[in-house]
Write a protein that holds these residues in place. Structure first.
Motif, PDB file in Angstrom:
ATOM      1  N   TRP A 137       4.170  10.723  -9.449  1.00 33.42           N
ATOM      2  CA  TRP A 137       2.902  11.101  -8.820  1.00 33.42           C
ATOM      3  C   TRP A 137       1.672  10.661  -9.600  1.00 33.42           C
ATOM      4  CZ3 TRP A 137       1.734  12.176  -4.076  1.00 33.42           C
ATOM      5  CH2 TRP A 137       2.713  12.652  -3.229  1.00 33.42           C
ATOM      6  N   PRO A 138       1.653  10.733 -10.938  1.00 33.52           N
ATOM      7  CA  PRO A 138       0.458  10.268 -11.656  1.00 33.52           C
ATOM      8  C   PRO A 138       0.112   8.813 -11.360  1.00 33.52           C
ATOM      9  CG  PRO A 138       1.819  11.583 -13.102  1.00 33.52           C
ATOM     10  CD  PRO A 138       2.612  11.381 -11.851  1.00 33.52           C
ATOM     11  N   ARG A 139       1.144   7.965 -11.224  1.00 38.23           N
ATOM     12  CA  ARG A 139       0.865   6.560 -10.922  1.00 38.23           C
ATOM     13  C   ARG A 139       0.336   6.419  -9.501  1.00 38.23           C
ATOM     14  NH1 ARG A 139       5.016   1.870 -12.496  1.00 38.23           N
ATOM     15  NH2 ARG A 139       4.241   2.570 -14.525  1.00 38.23           N
ATOM     16  N   ARG A 140       0.898   7.153  -8.560  1.00 38.12           N
ATOM     17  CA  ARG A 140       0.404   7.087  -7.182  1.00 38.12           C
ATOM     18  C   ARG A 140      -1.056   7.510  -7.114  1.00 38.12           C
ATOM     19  NH1 ARG A 140       5.030   9.701  -3.230  1.00 38.12           N
ATOM     20  NH2 ARG A 140       6.861   9.205  -4.497  1.00 38.12           N
ATOM     21  N   ILE A 141      -1.381   8.587  -7.791  1.00 40.89           N
ATOM     22  CA  ILE A 141      -2.760   9.081  -7.781  1.00 40.89           C
ATOM     23  C   ILE A 141      -3.693   8.054  -8.399  1.00 40.89           C
ATOM     24  CG2 ILE A 141      -4.295  10.844  -8.721  1.00 40.89           C
ATOM     25  CD1 ILE A 141      -1.937  12.811  -8.522  1.00 40.89           C
ATOM     26  N   LEU A 169       0.799  -1.221   0.000  1.00 37.27           N
ATOM     27  CA  LEU A 169       0.000   0.000   0.000  1.00 37.27           C
ATOM     28  C   LEU A 169       0.835   1.276   0.000  1.00 37.27           C
ATOM     29  CD1 LEU A 169      -2.765  -1.000   2.579  1.00 37.27           C
ATOM     30  CD2 LEU A 169      -2.984  -0.889   0.080  1.00 37.27           C
ATOM     31  N   TRP A 170       2.081   1.183   0.461  1.00 36.97           N
ATOM     32  CA  TRP A 170       2.821   2.424   0.651  1.00 36.97           C
ATOM     33  C   TRP A 170       4.264   2.388   0.150  1.00 36.97           C
ATOM     34  CZ3 TRP A 170       1.748   7.285   1.285  1.00 36.97           C
ATOM     35  CH2 TRP A 170       2.741   8.163   1.697  1.00 36.97           C
ATOM     36  N   ASP A 171       5.066   1.434   0.641  1.00 37.33           N
ATOM     37  CA  ASP A 171       6.516   1.492   0.424  1.00 37.33           C
ATOM     38  C   ASP A 171       6.908   1.508  -1.044  1.00 37.33           C
ATOM     39  OD1 ASP A 171       6.765   1.538   3.123  1.00 37.33           O
ATOM     40  OD2 ASP A 171       7.432  -0.535   3.340  1.00 37.33           O
ATOM     41  N   TRP A 172       6.281   0.653  -1.857  1.00 36.20           N
ATOM     42  CA  TRP A 172       6.696   0.533  -3.256  1.00 36.20           C
ATOM     43  C   TRP A 172       6.444   1.817  -4.039  1.00 36.20           C
ATOM     44  CZ3 TRP A 172       3.664   1.119  -7.594  1.00 36.20           C
ATOM     45  CH2 TRP A 172       2.280   1.196  -7.386  1.00 36.20           C
ATOM     46  N   GLN A 173       5.561   2.674  -3.555  1.00 40.86           N
ATOM     47  CA  GLN A 173       5.186   3.870  -4.305  1.00 40.86           C
ATOM     48  C   GLN A 173       6.163   5.038  -4.118  1.00 40.86           C
ATOM     49  OE1 GLN A 173       0.920   4.875  -4.090  1.00 40.86           O
ATOM     50  NE2 GLN A 173       0.697   3.098  -2.751  1.00 40.86           N
ATOM     51  N   ARG A 174       7.094   4.897  -3.204  1.00 40.22           N
ATOM     52  CA  ARG A 174       7.960   6.036  -2.884  1.00 40.22           C
ATOM     53  C   ARG A 174       8.753   6.518  -4.094  1.00 40.22           C
ATOM     54  NH1 ARG A 174      10.402   4.248   3.056  1.00 40.22           N
ATOM     55  NH2 ARG A 174       8.389   4.308   4.180  1.00 40.22           N
ATOM     56  N   GLN A 175       9.155   5.616  -4.942  1.00 37.73           N
ATOM     57  CA  GLN A 175       9.945   5.983  -6.111  1.00 37.73           C
ATOM     58  C   GLN A 175       9.110   6.114  -7.381  1.00 37.73           C
ATOM     59  OE1 GLN A 175      13.084   6.771  -5.521  1.00 37.73           O
ATOM     60  NE2 GLN A 175      12.843   6.115  -3.382  1.00 37.73           N
TER      61      GLN A 175
END
Length: 240
Positions: A45-49, A36-42
């Motif tokens: 932003w468009p992918r996170r959103i 849910l969180w760690d993999w998104q750090r790198q």
């Protein structure tokens, strides 16, 4: 190693560690945190959103139509619990982690893994009739209640013959890689004559082989003893 599986430990340690990872809630909380969180750090932003918009929409729609329980059983439990268990079983049955670290990359690439086939030998026809009946009953029970669930949940698709994937990672025939591997063996493994294929016939056997080799490998920072242990045998087998 981040999961607590350094090479050079007793085999019983690896089994206890694997059981602890499967049974403790800590594993699933850590896995959920990563997913849910760690993999998104790198990630941009468009992918996170997009990811969080998808998750919010999924929950909102389920809540709106009163199917939150169905969402939990059909998506959350399989993804955050079942997938974690099958991932652990698959991970510790394919690669001999932490072994052959002092070997050239090509040698290590083809000796570090194994195929995992799921089949038992048929009962001997020479056995008395009652023993053949008992043997076939056991054979079918293991096929339906053991091998088949492992094939569906742990070893889907072409993940069974992982040693072939390491030898030909860019093959265009991956959809029929079972037949390609068999054809490769029939013709003497061109290009890999000195690197024999290895395989196990059940998931339990595959895990046991992995833990055996990990246990025989030197611990991090400890040089292997000259002429001894599984590492020397593998080297001699490859050269011979």
């Amino acid at each position: 190693m981040p999961l607590g599986f350094p090479p050079g430990m007793p085999k019983v340690y690896y089994y206890r560690r694997l059981a602890w990872l499967i049974l403790t809630p800590w594993t699933y909380l850590r896995y959920a945190k990563y997913r849910l969180w760690d993999w998104q750090r790198q990630e941009p932003w468009p992918r996170r959103i997009a990811v969080w918009a998808f998750a919010a929409t999924l929950v909102a729609v389920a809540y709106r139509f009163g199917v939150m329980e169905s969402l939990l059983l059909a998506y959350v439990v399989p993804l955050f619990v079942v997938f974690n268990i099958t991932g652990l079983l698959g991970t510790f049955s394919e690669h001999h982690w932490g072994t052959l670290l002092d070997k050239p990359a090509r040698l290590r690439l083809v000796l570090l893994q194994q195929s995992r086939f799921l089949l038992d030998p048929a009962p001997d026809r020479a056995l008395p009739r009652w023993r053949r009946v008992t043997g076939w009953a056991l054979w079918w029970s293991r096929l339906v209640f053991y091998h088949l669930p492992m094939r569906v949940a742990v070893l889907p698709g072409d993940s069974m013959h992982h040693d072939h994937h390491h030898r030909h990672p860019r093959t265009e025939e991956w959809t029929s890689s079972s037949y390609e591997r068999f054809d490769h063996l029939r013709h003497g493994c061109p290009g890999f004559e000195d690197f024999p294929h290895t395989h196990a016939w059940s998931l339990a056997e595959a895990i046991d082989r992995v833990f055996n080799r990990m246990s025989a490998a030197p611990r991090p920072g400890v040089a292997p003893r000259p002429g001894g242990g599984l590492l020397a045998k593998l080297t001699a087998r490859t050269r011979g």
